[in-house]
Design an enzyme around this catalytic site. Structure first.
Site, mmCIF file in Angstrom:
data_model
loop_
_atom_site.group_PDB
_atom_site.id
_atom_site.type_symbol
_atom_site.label_atom_id
_atom_site.label_comp_id
_atom_site.label_asym_id
_atom_site.label_seq_id
_atom_site.Cartn_x
_atom_site.Cartn_y
_atom_site.Cartn_z
ATOM 1 C CG HIS A 1 44.082 56.432 62.732
ATOM 2 N ND1 HIS A 1 44.303 56.713 61.310
ATOM 3 C CD2 HIS A 1 43.465 57.557 63.288
ATOM 4 C CE1 HIS A 1 43.944 58.033 61.165
ATOM 5 N NE2 HIS A 1 43.546 58.476 62.382
ATOM 6 C CE LYS B 1 40.317 55.252 61.719
ATOM 7 N NZ LYS B 1 38.640 56.119 62.432
#
Lengths: 245, 245, 245, 245
Positions: C130, C134
């Site tokens: 990701h 995040k």
């Protein structure tokens, strides 16, 4: 178990795998000059056939006639041969014959998953990668994968794949198999690999299988040998054995 | 900085990136109806040219004549145009013109590394993946990559790539560019990706670049803008700017 | 269709996707200050709920009471909330509520295929990738995937994963979620990607999903909206809608 | 050539590769009980040392004293041992000793390219994948790669890697080696693989090496054997041999 074609590459690898597996045993290894009677004499209940295409069908008949279940690994068992096997079984309703075009569980899962995923994506292409000594392109697995994808899309009423290509003088877009683009890479270092790429706006979904040794077929061989006695009649492919149907 | 073609896609993205960058500033945004005099009036020392191919060469000349360094992002600057730029510079030895066919640092590194690696492996193939609205195959980057690989192998005296293919009725083996197999995938979800696969017995070496937005060109644009004033004369490509020569 | 939370990111993207879809239409866009009465006044038969977790449950109740089918995209619908929805439906047996934790068809297929494949391989690990903004690791999708894999292996009686690691001072082997190793990569350039790697002697099987934009959720949103009226009662997840159950 | 440790795994594979190579020949195979005098008696000009760490240094000294160039494949030649080799060579200025921690050309290229690329990207992480019988994590190659990346970034003044992770109870983010995240996968089916992932806004750049057999080290062994006689003194690593310095 009896192994027919026990000195060939798949046969000899299978003998080792069977001997190493819990609860399985090789009681007869048959090769070119050996009598099939050894199968019965040694009490084999299941036979694994890896003999050459010209004799394999006869070997299957012999086994069926002697009440021995058969897993067939010899290639080339097309619809005509399958029909003949079905005839052999007419008088032996309790015998199972499992014809396995591909013992690789990974390859079977790849094809199955590709077919399930096919209707959900706008685009799909297949890339197969093999060693450069392979003489044909694309691979049989790639052709089968493309056909299964095409069937699944047709059944779901999927539209044609988008492709605005108007200029491709050298054929970089590859083959179209059942309407699905298929690309064949031939490079030293690969044994047998394949990737199925699906695409939608903003996402790529891919399924890939890399096989590097004959060992990778052994789980499929063992699963077939363990399942065949419980499957009277003809079964084609590992899917049913794996519970994928 | 002055940006010519400031309302186009690359131009407007660049304006934003320059404004956001430490120590850089856009003092003039020039588009179709604007006078180039704005460049000089606003004291720009460096111009970024993204105007259309039919006018870009004139814009470069104007900048050179006014002592403004130029980074050229307009495509189609072939050998003939580069030669013309060289003539413009004959009377302006201190001015730098940096012509950049590809602002993607990732793509430039991929090509450079592929050329360095090329002589060390028996096999090599290129797979490029783009969105399905692209009209030509293979991509310009793939062609350039294949040419660089072929040149590096020729220079090193590498033998021909191994390929035993005798049966390929549908053209799954793809294009041959300078003798290097190139495959073009067109699938929704890709913007511009490329993988270069090298193989030797028992190993695969691969270099891959996935680009999903125009933003990915901005580090290359900024590196070019920062370097051009220190590079009098004509420079083609980002390699020198990145210290790869 | 009515869209609740129509000015949020998922809501506004959905409005565009619905308008562009064959046979679907947005008749009411509801946001924070709007009355739910607009749903009924405009004759919406299906509502798409992307409002915030604190009000979403109330919105679902209102819809059920007014005979409007609901697709719920708001996150955090745990077992307790699902039970409440079930109560709402006690008096409205013909109304369907489809609660969708993940609209990405690719992610749903990845998880489902991973669970099916899990018993067939000796090894399995999950790698999720990701963007670096995040704050939590691993991702919710990775956790759910690992749990589904662990459940499938447990049900099949699979042995523990092989791992001879005795020295790992820095924790390179990552997290163990339900006994499955999970690795979290955080790198600029990724939005949300995940790969599930399976291994057996001589083969690797992998399933990968790369999502780069919110657009990638739209096929799942549309599939849910199209299916909900035919599914009275509560349904959780896209699996049933996609025919994967 | 003389091969010391000729019956070991790397030694015996090397004997085969040398015999198969154009212009190279094995004239002496030395193992535990054999006298080193065989090297001189058979006129070997170059020795390949794969003997165990406890005797390898003595073997190098013997070779240097007898004017035989040496390629050292034994692991564990740290700075202290390299210094000793340098002393041996004080009286033999024409002799070359090439100490090779990693004969895999692919791995050497991967590390070198990773170091070159490192300053150009915002993010970088290393994922290494090995068979599950490996006892240590991460691999030595992964550690060396991370160190080279960290050095390159430090030299270029690169900022810290972005990472907003605040919640990671199970350690999914893996190890930090010299500040670079390193993840270790252990799965059946891998021999030795590694991927280096670089990221910038809108792009991912990756370099990957998959090694499946000892055969993959042979091109590096042969390149070292061919080069050592022309490189008097001590050389560490294949980089110089490959022209990468």
């Amino acid at each position: 178990m009896a192994v027919l074609g026990a000195r060939g590459r798949m046969g000899s690898t299978s003998v080792g795998a069977i001997e190493a597996a819990d609860g399985l045993e090789v009681v007869a290894q048959i090769d070119a000059d050996d009598s099939l009677d050894l199968i019965a004499e040694n009490g084999a209940e299941v036979a694994l056939v890896f003999t050459t295409p010209d004799v394999a069908l006869d070997h299957v008949r012999w086994c069926v006639e002697h009440g021995v279940h058969v897993v067939v690994g010899t290639s080339g068992f097309d619809d005509a041969k399958v029909a003949q096997v079905r005839e052999f079984l007419a008088d032996a309703p309790g015998v199972g014959v499992l014809i396995v075009p591909n013992f690789s569980i990974g390859a079977v899962l790849m094809m199955r998953f590709a077919a399930v995923a096919a209707p959900f994506f706008e685009s799909v292409e297949v890339i197969e990668m093999h060693h450069p000594d392979k003489v044909d392109a694309p691979s049989g697995t790639a052709v089968r994968t493309a056909e299964m994808i095409a069937d699944a899309r047709a059944e779901a009423g999927s539209p044609e794949l988008p492709d605005a290509t108007t200029t491709d003088p050298e054929g970089a877009r590859g083959a179209k198999i059942a309407g699905i683009p298929v690309h064949a890479v031939r490079a030293r270092g690969f044994t047998a690999s394949q990737e199925v790429l699906f695409g939608d706006p903003g996402e790529i979904f891919s399924i890939r299988h890399d096989s590097s040794t004959r060992e990778s077929f052994m789980p499929g061989v063992l699963a077939a040998l363990r399942a065949v006695a419980d499957r009277p009649g003809v079964t084609v492919g590992l899917d049913a054995v794996l519970g994928l149907d």
